[in-house]
Design a protein around this motif. Structure first.
Motif, mmCIF file in Angstrom:
data_model
loop_
_atom_site.group_PDB
_atom_site.id
_atom_site.type_symbol
_atom_site.label_atom_id
_atom_site.label_comp_id
_atom_site.label_asym_id
_atom_site.label_seq_id
_atom_site.Cartn_x
_atom_site.Cartn_y
_atom_site.Cartn_z
ATOM 1 N N CYS A 369 0.833 -1.206 0.000
ATOM 2 C CA CYS A 369 0.000 0.000 0.000
ATOM 3 C C CYS A 369 0.867 1.255 0.000
ATOM 4 O O CYS A 369 0.588 2.227 -0.706
ATOM 5 N N LYS A 370 1.958 1.213 0.785
ATOM 6 C CA LYS A 370 2.873 2.358 0.827
ATOM 7 C C LYS A 370 3.538 2.552 -0.529
ATOM 8 O O LYS A 370 3.708 3.686 -0.991
ATOM 9 N N VAL A 371 3.947 1.430 -1.159
ATOM 10 C CA VAL A 371 4.592 1.509 -2.475
ATOM 11 C C VAL A 371 3.648 2.136 -3.488
ATOM 12 O O VAL A 371 4.033 3.028 -4.270
ATOM 13 N N GLN A 372 2.406 1.689 -3.495
ATOM 14 C CA GLN A 372 1.415 2.215 -4.443
ATOM 15 C C GLN A 372 1.227 3.718 -4.258
ATOM 16 O O GLN A 372 1.237 4.492 -5.227
ATOM 17 N N GLU A 373 1.076 4.135 -3.013
ATOM 18 C CA GLU A 373 0.851 5.563 -2.740
ATOM 19 C C GLU A 373 2.054 6.396 -3.162
ATOM 20 O O GLU A 373 1.914 7.448 -3.795
ATOM 21 N N LYS A 374 3.251 5.915 -2.785
ATOM 22 C CA LYS A 374 4.464 6.674 -3.102
ATOM 23 C C LYS A 374 4.719 6.726 -4.600
ATOM 24 O O LYS A 374 5.123 7.785 -5.131
ATOM 25 N N MET A 375 4.458 5.638 -5.291
ATOM 26 C CA MET A 375 4.694 5.615 -6.735
ATOM 27 C C MET A 375 3.753 6.565 -7.462
ATOM 28 O O MET A 375 4.151 7.258 -8.413
ATOM 29 N N LEU A 376 2.506 6.642 -7.030
ATOM 30 C CA LEU A 376 1.570 7.590 -7.637
ATOM 31 C C LEU A 376 2.028 9.020 -7.374
ATOM 32 O O LEU A 376 1.976 9.888 -8.249
ATOM 33 N N GLU A 390 -0.311 -0.498 -9.166
ATOM 34 C CA GLU A 390 -0.693 -1.405 -8.085
ATOM 35 C C GLU A 390 0.373 -2.479 -7.899
ATOM 36 O O GLU A 390 1.035 -2.891 -8.855
ATOM 37 N N VAL A 391 0.494 -2.914 -6.657
ATOM 38 C CA VAL A 391 1.390 -4.025 -6.331
ATOM 39 C C VAL A 391 0.522 -5.257 -6.077
ATOM 40 O O VAL A 391 -0.235 -5.302 -5.104
ATOM 41 N N GLU A 392 0.610 -6.189 -6.998
ATOM 42 C CA GLU A 392 -0.197 -7.419 -6.887
ATOM 43 C C GLU A 392 0.623 -8.501 -6.176
ATOM 44 O O GLU A 392 1.710 -8.858 -6.619
ATOM 45 N N ILE A 393 0.089 -8.984 -5.057
ATOM 46 C CA ILE A 393 0.754 -10.059 -4.316
ATOM 47 C C ILE A 393 -0.139 -11.293 -4.354
ATOM 48 O O ILE A 393 -1.279 -11.266 -3.875
ATOM 49 N N THR A 394 0.369 -12.354 -4.956
ATOM 50 C CA THR A 394 -0.388 -13.610 -5.056
ATOM 51 C C THR A 394 0.432 -14.741 -4.448
ATOM 52 O O THR A 394 1.664 -14.691 -4.434
ATOM 53 N N PRO A 395 -0.269 -15.770 -3.952
ATOM 54 C CA PRO A 395 0.460 -16.897 -3.346
ATOM 55 C C PRO A 395 1.222 -17.677 -4.415
ATOM 56 O O PRO A 395 0.723 -17.890 -5.523
ATOM 57 N N SER A 396 2.425 -18.082 -4.092
ATOM 58 C CA SER A 396 3.192 -18.944 -4.991
ATOM 59 C C SER A 396 2.722 -20.385 -4.827
ATOM 60 O O SER A 396 2.061 -20.728 -3.842
ATOM 61 N N GLU A 397 3.013 -21.206 -5.826
ATOM 62 C CA GLU A 397 2.563 -22.599 -5.782
ATOM 63 C C GLU A 397 3.184 -23.359 -4.620
ATOM 64 O O GLU A 397 2.581 -24.244 -4.036
ATOM 65 N N GLU A 398 4.397 -23.031 -4.288
ATOM 66 C CA GLU A 398 5.067 -23.660 -3.157
ATOM 67 C C GLU A 398 6.060 -22.676 -2.547
ATOM 68 O O GLU A 398 6.374 -21.651 -3.144
ATOM 69 N N LEU A 399 6.528 -23.005 -1.350
ATOM 70 C CA LEU A 399 7.467 -22.112 -0.676
ATOM 71 C C LEU A 399 8.759 -21.983 -1.478
ATOM 72 O O LEU A 399 9.226 -22.947 -2.078
ATOM 73 N N ALA A 400 9.316 -20.781 -1.452
ATOM 74 C CA ALA A 400 10.601 -20.528 -2.099
ATOM 75 C C ALA A 400 11.503 -19.835 -1.086
ATOM 76 O O ALA A 400 11.092 -19.552 0.046
ATOM 77 N N LYS A 401 12.723 -19.561 -1.502
ATOM 78 C CA LYS A 401 13.680 -18.935 -0.583
ATOM 79 C C LYS A 401 13.200 -17.565 -0.137
ATOM 80 O O LYS A 401 13.551 -17.086 0.949
ATOM 81 N N THR A 402 12.378 -16.914 -0.966
ATOM 82 C CA THR A 402 11.893 -15.572 -0.635
ATOM 83 C C THR A 402 10.548 -15.584 0.071
ATOM 84 O O THR A 402 10.020 -14.521 0.406
ATOM 85 N N GLY A 403 9.972 -16.757 0.274
ATOM 86 C CA GLY A 403 8.684 -16.832 0.959
ATOM 87 C C GLY A 403 7.631 -17.512 0.112
ATOM 88 O O GLY A 403 7.934 -18.370 -0.734
ATOM 89 N N GLN A 408 4.037 -8.648 -8.414
ATOM 90 C CA GLN A 408 4.068 -8.088 -9.766
ATOM 91 C C GLN A 408 3.561 -6.655 -9.724
ATOM 92 O O GLN A 408 2.544 -6.366 -9.083
ATOM 93 N N PHE A 409 4.293 -5.770 -10.394
ATOM 94 C CA PHE A 409 3.877 -4.370 -10.473
ATOM 95 C C PHE A 409 2.948 -4.206 -11.680
ATOM 96 O O PHE A 409 3.340 -4.510 -12.813
ATOM 97 N N LEU A 410 1.751 -3.723 -11.416
ATOM 98 C CA LEU A 410 0.775 -3.488 -12.479
ATOM 99 C C LEU A 410 0.706 -1.994 -12.768
ATOM 100 O O LEU A 410 0.769 -1.158 -11.848
ATOM 101 N N PHE A 411 0.547 -1.664 -14.040
ATOM 102 C CA PHE A 411 0.664 -0.258 -14.461
ATOM 103 C C PHE A 411 -0.359 0.043 -15.542
ATOM 104 O O PHE A 411 -0.682 -0.787 -16.393
ATOM 105 N N SER A 412 -0.856 1.268 -15.473
ATOM 106 C CA SER A 412 -1.676 1.790 -16.569
ATOM 107 C C SER A 412 -1.441 3.292 -16.631
ATOM 108 O O SER A 412 -1.455 3.977 -15.597
ATOM 109 N N ALA A 413 -1.188 3.801 -17.836
ATOM 110 C CA ALA A 413 -0.886 5.223 -17.986
ATOM 111 C C ALA A 413 -2.142 6.073 -18.058
ATOM 112 O O ALA A 413 -2.075 7.294 -17.960
#
Length: 548
Positions: A369-376, A390-403, A408-413
């Motif tokens: 939420c902070k990233v979205q506000e600051k980027m705008l 927008e910053v889209e956060i979705t669950p990964s199929e399985e655990l990875a080293k990063t969690g 994914q950063f979503l954008f529209s001009a």
């Protein structure tokens, strides 16, 4: 080429300008060598034996802010004075390279590691990072200050990975063992039938030798017994010796000197009498048993066959081999129990890792939420008034080293275009503005002493370029050096310091040099950037207006 260059970069926002081919890329390449980039002997001027690149960093502000923990660790491990770090790289014409920090030789990996805490170079190709989910995730983690949470998670994740690998290894062992189980049980049965014991082969071979010659042995013993105890001719050694003893005994009174001979003869008689009994018993004990000999031969044949089959030298080797088979089969018999234990251990480790991953996810969602506000806030002034980010956060199929998150950063001009990944819908100029905004946002969370932007202004001009310059200038206010290599006068005019890279023709060939412009030189440089090679009065006036 550059013969020698010794220059100071000041705190705040600085710009570097110069014609294409003037040598800006050479200077940037030299800095990259200090950051651990692969060295090439072609980078050395023809005829020279060595190239030396050195940079001096004053670092107390980085360390005082507390974001230099990794830097502090390296400085401490190398026992360096952390108040000043001097990075030096020496490259020879033969291609060899040496690295030094404060005159202490260090591996290139160490120089590369320490460089990540001192300089960030953002070049045009770095815009491709916007496609990298790991980069996007890292941005969110930096804004969330997730370093400790991520370290806690990765500790649990490592334990889960270990448990998972152990389970897989056991499953592979089970699969391999099951293939061999029938053969192992066959071997175990064959080796068990013979009831192997240490020294067994030698004992059997001795018994075989005895039974094979039993008849000869028995005959010889009987003959010896007959000689001692009497035979068909009436000769009796024992009785004869007893008679000798009796005769000597009768002489003792009249011939005392014979006593010693008498005693020795009497002892010989008693000993021979006992030996005679033993020979007789031995003769009786010898059993000429063809059936027993056959059994022993069969057992020895089996032993010899097993030794040859399993390529062993002794019965003791066979016993060890059987013990190994017994252990493998015992392991197979207990696989279910071991499998259950490892599955339970893995599930517990997974649960702990998931719990830590959930904490990470919650932190990332708040930071998103902070990233979205600051980027705008940053992108709207950069000429994208209808921007959506927008910053889209979705669950990964399985655990990875990063969690357990995919970011994914979503954008529209504009409002009429649906949100989509930045790399799919943003133009080159828009991507440059997004990357600058991300760097500006990250810089407020990370105390990096030096940030270099290499022509990040590609695809922009006019007011947008000016706004980008203001963002970089604002970054430079945070007690750091921000350096922009640019071709745009709007950006060049906003620098607190202005450096120029210029080619010069000398007797030794074309040489590049770099110098800090005076206020008057700066006006001319920006005017030239505005009007080209022919500087007009209007360009001079425009340059002065840009400089304020």
């Amino acid at each position: 080429m550059i013969d020698t260059l010794d220059i100071d970069f000041h705190e705040g926002f600085s710009v570097i300008t110069g014609e294409t081919g003037a040598g800006k890329s050479i200077i940037l390449g030299a800095i990259n060598l200090l950051l651990g980039q692969r060295a090439d002997s072609k980078q050395i001027k023809l005829g020279q034996q060595k190239c030396i690149i050195e940079a001096n960093f004053t670092t107390p502000k980085v360390l005082e802010k507390g974001s230099g923990e990794g830097l502090e660790t390296i400085v401490s491990d190398l026992d360096l004075d952390g108040q000043e770090l001097i990075l030096r790289r020496e490259i020879t014409a033969t291609g060899k390279s040496r690295s030094f920090i404060n005159d202490t030789p260090v591996p290139l990996t160490t120089m590369k590691a320490i460089g990540t805490y001192l300089i960030d170079i953002h070049s045009q190709h770095k815009n491709l990072l916007i496609n990298d989910e790991n980069f996007q995730l890292n941005v969110v983690d930096i804004i969330a200050d997730n370093a400790k949470l991520l370290a806690d998670y990765q500790k649990e994740f490592a334990q889960y990975q270990t448990a998972k690998q152990q389970l897989k290894a056991l499953e592979r062992s089970i699969e391999e063992a099951k293939k061999d189980e029938d053969y192992l049980r066959f071997q175990q049965e064959k080796l068990s039938e013979i009831e192997l014991k240490p020294g067994m082969q030698e004992e059997l071979e001795q018994e075989q030798e005895l039974l094979a010659h039993a008849e000869d042995i028995k005959s010889s013993l009987y003959e010896a017994d007959n000689i001692l105890s009497g035979d068909s001719r009436g000769y009796n050694t024992i009785d004869g010796l007893r008679e000798v003893v009796r005769k000597l005994e009768g002489l003792l009174d009249v011939y005392p000197s014979i006593e010693d001979v008498y005693n020795r003869m009497n002892d010989a008689y008693e000993e021979l009498k006992d030996l005679s009994d033993e020979v007789s018993d031995a003769a009786e004990s010898i059993d000429d048993d063809p059936q027993q000999l056959e059994k022993i031969n069969d057992k020895l044949d089996l032993i010899y066959s097993l030794l040859k089959k399993y390529n062993k030298l002794t019965v003791e080797d066979l016993i060890i081999y059987k013990e190994e088979i017994d252990e493998k089969l015992s392991h197979i018999d207990n696989f279910d129990e071991e499998l259950a234990e490892l599955k339970e251990a893995m599930e517990k480790a997974l649960a702990k890792a998931k719990a830590k991953a959930d904490i990470l996810t919650n932190s990332r969602k708040k930071a998103a939420c902070k990233v979205q506000e600051k980027m705008l806030e940053l992108l709207v002034p950069l000429g994208i008034p209808k921007v959506r980010f927008e910053v889209e956060i979705t669950p990964s199929e399985e655990l990875a080293k990063t969690g357990s998150d995919c970011v994914q950063f979503l954008f529209s001009a504009n409002t009429s275009t649906a949100l989509a990944p930045v790399s799919q819908v943003a133009s080159g100029g828009e991507i440059a503005r997004v990357m600058l905004s991300l760097k500006a946002m990250i810089s407020s969370a990370v105390s990096l002493p030096t940030i270099i932007f290499d022509e990040i202004d590609t695809g922009v001009s006019g007011k947008v370029a000016e706004k980008m310059a203001l963002i970089m200038a604002d970054m430079g206010k945070q007690e750091r050096q921000v350096i922009s290599i640019t071709h745009l006068p709007q950006i060049a005019a906003k620098g607190h310091n202005h450096y120029k890279v210029q080619k010069e023709e000398t007797e030794q060939g074309t040489t590049s040099r770099m110098f800090c412009l005076t206020p008057e030189e700066r006006v001319n440089e920006i005017a030239q950037m505005l009007s080209g090679s022919s500087i007009t009065d209007a360009a001079i006036l425009n340059a002065k207006n840009l400089l304020g």
